[in-house]
Design an enzyme around this catalytic site. Sequence first.
Site, mmCIF file in Angstrom:
data_model
loop_
_atom_site.group_PDB
_atom_site.id
_atom_site.type_symbol
_atom_site.label_atom_id
_atom_site.label_comp_id
_atom_site.label_asym_id
_atom_site.label_seq_id
_atom_site.Cartn_x
_atom_site.Cartn_y
_atom_site.Cartn_z
ATOM 1 N N TYR A 1 -1.673 0.326 10.231
ATOM 2 C CA TYR A 1 -1.925 -0.311 8.935
ATOM 3 C C TYR A 1 -0.691 -0.181 8.031
ATOM 4 O O TYR A 1 -0.196 -1.169 7.488
ATOM 5 C CB TYR A 1 -3.149 0.329 8.264
ATOM 6 C CG TYR A 1 -3.321 -0.099 6.827
ATOM 7 C CD1 TYR A 1 -3.750 -1.381 6.513
ATOM 8 C CD2 TYR A 1 -3.020 0.771 5.774
ATOM 9 C CE1 TYR A 1 -3.883 -1.785 5.185
ATOM 10 C CE2 TYR A 1 -3.152 0.379 4.451
ATOM 11 C CZ TYR A 1 -3.583 -0.899 4.160
ATOM 12 O OH TYR A 1 -3.698 -1.295 2.852
ATOM 13 N N LYS B 1 1.900 -3.189 6.676
ATOM 14 C CA LYS B 1 2.182 -3.507 5.268
ATOM 15 C C LYS B 1 3.699 -3.478 5.016
ATOM 16 O O LYS B 1 4.236 -4.299 4.282
ATOM 17 C CB LYS B 1 1.462 -2.518 4.345
ATOM 18 C CG LYS B 1 -0.027 -2.768 4.247
ATOM 19 C CD LYS B 1 -0.318 -4.044 3.461
ATOM 20 C CE LYS B 1 -1.792 -4.380 3.446
ATOM 21 N NZ LYS B 1 -2.092 -5.633 2.752
ATOM 22 N N SER C 1 0.827 -1.219 0.000
ATOM 23 C CA SER C 1 0.000 0.000 0.000
ATOM 24 C C SER C 1 0.855 1.261 0.000
ATOM 25 O O SER C 1 1.979 1.278 0.527
ATOM 26 C CB SER C 1 -0.848 -0.016 1.277
ATOM 27 O OG SER C 1 -1.449 1.234 1.473
HETATM 28 N N1 LIG Z 1 -8.709 -0.696 -1.648
HETATM 29 C C1 LIG Z 1 -7.615 0.059 -1.705
HETATM 30 O O1 LIG Z 1 -7.671 1.223 -2.133
HETATM 31 C C2 LIG Z 1 -6.276 -0.506 -1.263
HETATM 32 C C3 LIG Z 1 -5.145 0.336 -1.315
HETATM 33 C C4 LIG Z 1 -3.908 -0.189 -0.925
HETATM 34 C C5 LIG Z 1 -3.800 -1.504 -0.519
HETATM 35 N N2 LIG Z 1 -4.910 -2.293 -0.459
HETATM 36 C C6 LIG Z 1 -4.751 -3.692 0.012
HETATM 37 O O2 LIG Z 1 -5.352 -4.558 -0.932
HETATM 38 C C7 LIG Z 1 -5.883 -5.693 -0.265
HETATM 39 C C8 LIG Z 1 -7.317 -5.908 -0.711
HETATM 40 O O3 LIG Z 1 -8.081 -4.768 -0.437
HETATM 41 P P1 LIG Z 1 -9.616 -4.686 -0.840
HETATM 42 O O4 LIG Z 1 -9.921 -3.255 -1.087
HETATM 43 O O5 LIG Z 1 -9.937 -5.685 -1.862
HETATM 44 O O6 LIG Z 1 -10.288 -5.091 0.554
HETATM 45 P P2 LIG Z 1 -11.406 -6.151 0.886
HETATM 46 O O7 LIG Z 1 -11.688 -5.984 2.349
HETATM 47 O O8 LIG Z 1 -12.533 -6.039 -0.079
HETATM 48 O O9 LIG Z 1 -10.661 -7.537 0.615
HETATM 49 C C9 LIG Z 1 -9.933 -8.252 1.588
HETATM 50 C C10 LIG Z 1 -10.350 -9.698 1.463
HETATM 51 O O10 LIG Z 1 -9.566 -10.486 2.356
HETATM 52 C C11 LIG Z 1 -10.422 -11.312 3.110
HETATM 53 N N3 LIG Z 1 -9.756 -11.538 4.397
HETATM 54 C C12 LIG Z 1 -9.468 -10.606 5.339
HETATM 55 N N4 LIG Z 1 -8.825 -11.170 6.371
HETATM 56 C C13 LIG Z 1 -8.685 -12.488 6.070
HETATM 57 C C14 LIG Z 1 -8.116 -13.591 6.745
HETATM 58 N N5 LIG Z 1 -7.562 -13.465 7.965
HETATM 59 N N6 LIG Z 1 -8.145 -14.806 6.142
HETATM 60 C C15 LIG Z 1 -8.726 -14.967 4.921
HETATM 61 N N7 LIG Z 1 -9.299 -13.950 4.246
HETATM 62 C C16 LIG Z 1 -9.270 -12.720 4.813
HETATM 63 C C17 LIG Z 1 -11.719 -10.551 3.223
HETATM 64 O O11 LIG Z 1 -12.849 -11.371 3.499
HETATM 65 C C18 LIG Z 1 -11.809 -9.919 1.836
HETATM 66 O O12 LIG Z 1 -12.416 -10.791 0.913
HETATM 67 C C19 LIG Z 1 -5.731 -5.450 1.238
HETATM 68 O O13 LIG Z 1 -4.610 -6.180 1.695
HETATM 69 C C20 LIG Z 1 -5.481 -3.965 1.309
HETATM 70 O O14 LIG Z 1 -4.692 -3.634 2.425
HETATM 71 C C21 LIG Z 1 -6.143 -1.832 -0.824
#
Ligand SMILES: NC(=O)c1ccc[n+]([C@@H]2O[C@H](COP(=O)([O-])OP(=O)(O)OC[C@H]3O[C@@H](n4cnc5c(N)ncnc54)[C@H](O)[C@@H]3O)[C@@H](O)[C@H]2O)c1
Length: 332
Positions: free
Chosen positions: A141, A145, A117
């Site tokens: 957070y 990461k 991130s």
């Molecule tokens: N959305 C953004 O703008 C953004 C920006 C930077 C980084 N990220 C990173 O991208 C990744 C995905 O983000 P997203 O927006 O799709 O979020 P999201 O919450 O939609 O997806 C996360 C997924 O992981 C699953 N999950 C969480 N903890 C878990 C565990 N312990 N075991 C198994 N499954 C688990 C959740 O059920 C979900 O399906 C994350 O790691 C987030 O930190 C997202």
Amino acid sequence: MSWLVTGGAGYIGAHIVESLQASGLHPIALDNLSTGHAHFLPPDVPLVHGDILDTKLLENTLRTNHASGVIHVAGYKYAGESVNRPLHTYEQNVEGTRSVLDAMHRAGVHRIVFSSSAAVYGTPEVPRVTESTPKNPTTPYGESKLIGEWLIRDQAAATRSTGHPLQHTSLRYFNVVGSSSERVVDTSPYNLFPLIFRALSENVAPVIHGADYATPDGSAVRDYVHVADIAAAHAVAAKKLSDGEPLLTAYNLGSGTGLSVRQIMNAARDITGIAFDPAVGPRRQGDPDRIVASGASATRDLEWTMRYSVEEMVRSGWAAHRANQQEESDER
Ligand SMILES: NC(=O)c1ccc[n+]([C@@H]2O[C@H](COP(=O)([O-])OP(=O)(O)OC[C@H]3O[C@@H](n4cnc5c(N)ncnc54)[C@H](O)[C@@H]3O)[C@@H](O)[C@H]2O)c1
């Protein structure tokens, strides 16, 4: 050649699954469905309902599917909330990543692409963030990461002289928006796009937090990128690692230019056809004027390109929001 996508039933994970399918790689999703949904996945993609903290389950899943790599997306992504929930954040993002690496080692799987991130940089005051911009995370957070990236680096160093060194890269996303399918929507209660769409659905004016930033229109500028572009970069990274091509330890998936909050509000007004004047609220503490990243390294190595305009980002996000609202009301 199958790839395990942890968090594959989430917003970004489900898009990655689709990109892997389109690239001829065979995705399997593992997800505890804490924020994800089984129906986000294409019907022909297997879902293992389980937790990344369950190392044995991960190991068995990798073995039985003869996985050639892992795209580790699962995590706790609420940066603001992580300040109040550091233990939970570290458990999910640090212990979770350790568990994934442990399971991979035990199962003899040596390739990983990690969802990192922009939060690893904190609030950088540089015109364009590059991969070498200093890392100063300001939340648990962001710290979690960065530690995830370090864990992967250290495991790669530890396995370097074995016959199977860990091949890896971390992709640092900034603001991920839009949808490539109406099935999959960003469910975050904190991200700008869902906040705008929810406000418009409830006949409330969306809020611009701060209109006196040192930017052309006074609202903050961030690096919004379409989720389908993010997903495509993962499929390229997976293929390159499979082909034994060297990749950098980390890439910014950034636009190089950025968009202002007001530009997005204007696009939302045009696309939705809902006439509204955004409310202007106070600045949020610690929010810098502008965070924009260079995607030059990813363009060179991962075929990274911004294929979508702000209008397309808003149009696709709005369509997915409406389709999911309909689904929720049908379920009630
Ligand atoms: N959305 C953004 O703008 C953004 C920006 C930077 C980084 N990220 C990173 O991208 C990744 C995905 O983000 P997203 O927006 O799709 O979020 P999201 O919450 O939609 O997806 C996360 C997924 O992981 C699953 N999950 C969480 N903890 C878990 C565990 N312990 N075991 C198994 N499954 C688990 C959740 O059920 C979900 O399906 C994350 O790691 C987030 O930190 C997202």
